[in-house]
Design a protein around this motif. Structure first.
Motif, short mmCIF file in Angstrom:
data_model
loop_
_atom_site.label_atom_id
_atom_site.label_comp_id
_atom_site.label_asym_id
_atom_site.label_seq_id
_atom_site.Cartn_x
_atom_site.Cartn_y
_atom_site.Cartn_z
N GLN A 1 0.85 -1.18 0.00
CA GLN A 1 0.00 0.00 0.00
C GLN A 1 0.89 1.24 0.00
N VAL A 2 0.66 2.12 -0.95
CA VAL A 2 1.44 3.36 -1.04
C VAL A 2 0.82 4.42 -0.14
N GLN A 3 1.66 5.12 0.60
CA GLN A 3 1.20 6.25 1.41
C GLN A 3 1.90 7.51 0.95
N LEU A 4 1.14 8.60 0.87
CA LEU A 4 1.65 9.88 0.43
C LEU A 4 1.34 10.92 1.51
N VAL A 5 2.35 11.66 1.93
CA VAL A 5 2.18 12.66 2.98
C VAL A 5 2.75 13.98 2.51
N CYS A 22 6.04 16.10 -0.95
CA CYS A 22 5.18 14.92 -0.83
C CYS A 22 6.09 13.72 -0.66
N ALA A 24 6.68 9.77 -0.16
CA ALA A 24 6.01 8.51 -0.49
C ALA A 24 6.65 7.35 0.25
N SER A 25 5.83 6.38 0.60
CA SER A 25 6.32 5.15 1.21
C SER A 25 5.46 3.98 0.74
N GLY A 26 6.02 2.79 0.82
CA GLY A 26 5.24 1.60 0.51
C GLY A 26 5.32 1.12 -0.91
N PHE A 101 -3.62 6.28 -5.57
CA PHE A 101 -3.28 6.72 -4.22
C PHE A 101 -3.20 8.24 -4.12
N GLY A 103 -2.69 11.63 -1.21
CA GLY A 103 -2.43 12.11 0.13
C GLY A 103 -3.63 12.88 0.64
N LYS A 104 -3.50 13.42 1.86
CA LYS A 104 -4.59 14.21 2.43
C LYS A 104 -4.45 15.68 2.09
#
Length: 112
Positions: A1-5, A22, A24-26, A101, A103-104
């Motif tokens: 699962q990719v996470q973007l912050v 931004c 990215a992880s995952g 995917f 981010g918020k």
């Protein structure tokens, strides 16, 4: 699962600058095509900028062309959006995207 912050948003006067990040992880970031979008209050989400996996190809919305620059650092799994000559109409929540995917977002407010 990719996470973007996303990070880097804030309040700035018209004509000022901000740099958004931004992280990215995952996943294998170096293969990701990344994009920035924004959504202003009461408006639909709109495309801002695109960058390919290597950073050799970029594309911008007409409204930001010549003022915003998208870039990436694959060693840091991060994409950036340098925003110069900001205008009140740039006020929005800025969100990064990779495929399905999202981010918020990070809020940018430009005062006149």
């Amino acid at each position: 699962q990719v996470q973007l912050v996303e990070s880097g948003g804030g309040l700035v006067q018209a004509g000022g600058s901000l740099r958004l990040s931004c992280a990215a992880s995952g996943g294998t970031f170096s293969t990701f095509v990344m994009q920035w979008f924004r959504q202003a209050p009461g408006k639909e989400r709109e495309f801002v900028a695109y960058i390919n996996w290597s950073g050799s190809n970029t594309y911008y919305a007409d409204s930001v062309k010549g003022r915003f620059t998208i870039s990436r650092d694959n060693a840091k799994n991060t994409v950036y959006l340098q925003m110069n000559s900001l205008k009140p109409e740039d006020t929005a929540n800025y969100v990064c995207n990779y495929g399905p995917f999202w981010g918020k977002g990070t809020l940018v407010t430009v005062s006149s």
